[in-house]
Design a protein around this motif. Structure first.
Motif, PDB file in Angstrom:
ATOM      1  N   VAL A   1       0.875  -1.173   0.000  1.00 10.41           N
ATOM      2  CA  VAL A   1       0.000   0.000   0.000  1.00 10.41           C
ATOM      3  C   VAL A   1       0.902   1.210   0.000  1.00 10.41           C
ATOM      4  N   THR A   2       0.718   2.079  -0.944  1.00 11.19           N
ATOM      5  CA  THR A   2       1.572   3.264  -0.996  1.00 11.19           C
ATOM      6  C   THR A   2       0.939   4.411  -0.252  1.00 11.19           C
ATOM      7  N   SER A   3       1.770   5.269   0.291  1.00 13.25           N
ATOM      8  CA  SER A   3       1.242   6.444   0.972  1.00 13.25           C
ATOM      9  C   SER A   3       0.525   7.350  -0.020  1.00 13.25           C
ATOM     10  N   GLY A   4       0.891   7.290  -1.287  1.00 16.22           N
ATOM     11  CA  GLY A   4       0.209   8.087  -2.307  1.00 16.22           C
ATOM     12  C   GLY A   4      -1.263   7.737  -2.389  1.00 16.22           C
ATOM     13  N   LEU A   5      -1.570   6.458  -2.326  1.00 19.55           N
ATOM     14  CA  LEU A   5      -2.969   6.018  -2.350  1.00 19.55           C
ATOM     15  C   LEU A   5      -3.698   6.537  -1.121  1.00 19.55           C
ATOM     16  N   LEU A   6      -3.087   6.417   0.050  1.00 14.08           N
ATOM     17  CA  LEU A   6      -3.732   6.888   1.270  1.00 14.08           C
ATOM     18  C   LEU A   6      -3.905   8.405   1.255  1.00 14.08           C
ATOM     19  N   ASN A   7      -2.912   9.126   0.731  1.00 12.40           N
ATOM     20  CA  ASN A   7      -3.048  10.586   0.600  1.00 12.40           C
ATOM     21  C   ASN A   7      -4.196  10.942  -0.322  1.00 12.40           C
ATOM     22  N   PHE A   8      -4.314  10.206  -1.416  1.00 12.61           N
ATOM     23  CA  PHE A   8      -5.396  10.427  -2.370  1.00 12.61           C
ATOM     24  C   PHE A   8      -6.751  10.224  -1.681  1.00 12.61           C
ATOM     25  N   LEU A   9      -6.890   9.110  -0.957  1.00  6.09           N
ATOM     26  CA  LEU A   9      -8.136   8.837  -0.250  1.00  6.09           C
ATOM     27  C   LEU A   9      -8.414   9.893   0.810  1.00  6.09           C
ATOM     28  N   PHE A  10      -7.373  10.328   1.506  1.00  2.91           N
ATOM     29  CA  PHE A  10      -7.516  11.345   2.545  1.00  2.91           C
ATOM     30  C   PHE A  10      -8.109  12.629   1.974  1.00  2.91           C
ATOM     31  N   THR A  11      -7.652  13.041   0.799  1.00  4.54           N
ATOM     32  CA  THR A  11      -8.141  14.290   0.212  1.00  4.54           C
ATOM     33  C   THR A  11      -9.570  14.153  -0.305  1.00  4.54           C
ATOM     34  N   ILE A  12      -9.968  12.940  -0.673  1.00  3.41           N
ATOM     35  CA  ILE A  12     -11.314  12.742  -1.214  1.00  3.41           C
ATOM     36  C   ILE A  12     -12.356  12.555  -0.121  1.00  3.41           C
ATOM     37  N   ILE A  13     -12.061  11.722   0.865  1.00  2.00           N
ATOM     38  CA  ILE A  13     -13.102  11.376   1.829  1.00  2.00           C
ATOM     39  C   ILE A  13     -12.905  11.973   3.214  1.00  2.00           C
ATOM     40  N   GLY A  14     -11.760  12.526   3.503  1.00  5.08           N
ATOM     41  CA  GLY A  14     -11.535  13.130   4.813  1.00  5.08           C
ATOM     42  C   GLY A  14     -11.015  12.145   5.838  1.00  5.08           C
TER      43      GLY A  14
ATOM     44  N   HIS B   1      -4.029  -0.028   8.788  1.00  4.33           N
ATOM     45  CA  HIS B   1      -4.089   0.822   9.976  1.00  4.33           C
ATOM     46  C   HIS B   1      -2.839   1.676  10.095  1.00  4.33           C
ATOM     47  N   LYS B   2      -3.026   2.914  10.513  1.00  2.00           N
ATOM     48  CA  LYS B   2      -1.904   3.845  10.592  1.00  2.00           C
ATOM     49  C   LYS B   2      -0.779   3.336  11.464  1.00  2.00           C
ATOM     50  N   GLU B   3      -1.092   2.517  12.468  1.00  2.44           N
ATOM     51  CA  GLU B   3      -0.058   1.982  13.343  1.00  2.44           C
ATOM     52  C   GLU B   3       0.807   0.940  12.652  1.00  2.44           C
ATOM     53  N   THR B   4       0.387   0.473  11.484  1.00  2.00           N
ATOM     54  CA  THR B   4       1.191  -0.536  10.802  1.00  2.00           C
ATOM     55  C   THR B   4       2.579  -0.011  10.495  1.00  2.00           C
ATOM     56  N   TRP B   5       2.705   1.286  10.250  1.00  4.38           N
ATOM     57  CA  TRP B   5       4.027   1.827   9.942  1.00  4.38           C
ATOM     58  C   TRP B   5       4.905   1.897  11.189  1.00  4.38           C
TER      59      TRP B   5
ATOM     60  N   TYR C   1       4.360   8.841  11.795  1.00  7.18           N
ATOM     61  CA  TYR C   1       4.242  10.195  12.345  1.00  7.18           C
ATOM     62  C   TYR C   1       3.396  11.079  11.425  1.00  7.18           C
ATOM     63  N   SER C   2       3.642  10.974  10.135  1.00  7.00           N
ATOM     64  CA  SER C   2       2.905  11.777   9.163  1.00  7.00           C
ATOM     65  C   SER C   2       1.399  11.528   9.256  1.00  7.00           C
ATOM     66  N   TRP C   3       1.013  10.260   9.351  1.00  3.07           N
ATOM     67  CA  TRP C   3      -0.413   9.928   9.428  1.00  3.07           C
ATOM     68  C   TRP C   3      -1.007  10.303  10.774  1.00  3.07           C
ATOM     69  N   TYR C   4      -0.263  10.082  11.860  1.00  4.98           N
ATOM     70  CA  TYR C   4      -0.757  10.502  13.163  1.00  4.98           C
ATOM     71  C   TYR C   4      -0.980  12.015  13.184  1.00  4.98           C
TER      72      TYR C   4
ATOM     73  N   LYS D   1      -1.636  14.099  10.659  1.00  5.61           N
ATOM     74  CA  LYS D   1      -2.828  14.461   9.877  1.00  5.61           C
ATOM     75  C   LYS D   1      -4.099  14.207  10.685  1.00  5.61           C
ATOM     76  N   ALA D   2      -4.147  13.040  11.309  1.00  8.52           N
ATOM     77  CA  ALA D   2      -5.336  12.693  12.083  1.00  8.52           C
ATOM     78  C   ALA D   2      -5.459  13.577  13.324  1.00  8.52           C
ATOM     79  N   ALA D   3      -4.336  13.871  13.975  1.00 11.72           N
ATOM     80  CA  ALA D   3      -4.346  14.717  15.178  1.00 11.72           C
ATOM     81  C   ALA D   3      -4.855  16.113  14.856  1.00 11.72           C
ATOM     82  N   LYS D   4      -4.402  16.671  13.752  1.00  5.17           N
ATOM     83  CA  LYS D   4      -4.845  18.005  13.346  1.00  5.17           C
ATOM     84  C   LYS D   4      -6.327  18.025  13.004  1.00  5.17           C
ATOM     85  N   SER D   5      -6.865  16.861  12.657  1.00 12.73           N
ATOM     86  CA  SER D   5      -8.294  16.765  12.349  1.00 12.73           C
ATOM     87  C   SER D   5      -9.120  16.433  13.584  1.00 12.73           C
ATOM     88  N   GLY D   6      -8.456  16.356  14.750  1.00 11.91           N
ATOM     89  CA  GLY D   6      -9.185  16.163  15.991  1.00 11.91           C
ATOM     90  C   GLY D   6      -9.250  14.742  16.515  1.00 11.91           C
ATOM     91  N   HIS D   7      -8.508  13.814  15.923  1.00  7.05           N
ATOM     92  CA  HIS D   7      -8.537  12.425  16.368  1.00  7.05           C
ATOM     93  C   HIS D   7      -7.771  12.283  17.685  1.00  7.05           C
TER      94      HIS D   7
END
Length: 101
Positions: free
Chosen positions: A4-17, A32-36, A50-53, A55-61
Motif C-alpha cells: 500500500v503506498t502512501s500516495g494512495l492513502l493521501n489520495f483517499l484522505f483528500t477525497i473522503i476526509g 491501519h496507521k499503526e502498521t508503519w 508520524y505523518s499519518w498521526y 494528519k489525524a491529530a490536526k483533524s481532531g482524532h
C-alpha cells in the motif's frame, strides 16, 4: 506483505476526509496507521506513521493527538519538545483520553 503506498492513502484522505479514512483503515488491519510504527503488513516506517498521526491529530482524532504528544515527549522523529507534548496531550485529554490526563 501488503503493498500500500502512501500516495494512495493521501489520495483517499483528500477525497473522503480523515474520519472516513480512519474508519476504513481500522476495518483493514493491514492499512491501519499503526502498521508503519510496528511494521504490520508493511515495512516499518516511523516517519510515515508520524505523518499519518499528525494528519489525524490536526483533524481532531484523540488517539493521534496523544501519539503526537508522545513523539514530542520522547523525541522520536522530532526533537524533544515538552511544550508541544503538553499541547497535544492536553487536546487528547480534553476529549477524554485518560492516558493523556
Amino acid at each position: 506483505m501488503v503493498s500500500v503506498t502512501s500516495g494512495l492513502l493521501n489520495f483517499l484522505f483528500t477525497i473522503i476526509g480523515v474520519s472516513e479514512l480512519l474508519q476504513i483503515i481500522r476495518s483493514y488491519p493491514s492499512l491501519h496507521k499503526e502498521t508503519w510504527c510496528c511494521g504490520y503488513g508493511v515495512d516499518q516506517d516511523i516517519n510515515e506513521a508520524y505523518s499519518w498521526y499528525l494528519k489525524a491529530a490536526k483533524s481532531g482524532h484523540m488517539e493521534s493527538q496523544y501519539n503526537i504528544g508522545f513523539f514530542h515527549k520522547e523525541g522520536e522523529i522530532v526533537k524533544k519538545n515538552f511544550r508541544k507534548a503538553v499541547h497535544w496531550f492536553s487536546l487528547a485529554a480534553s476529549k477524554g483520553d485518560t492516558e493523556a490526563q
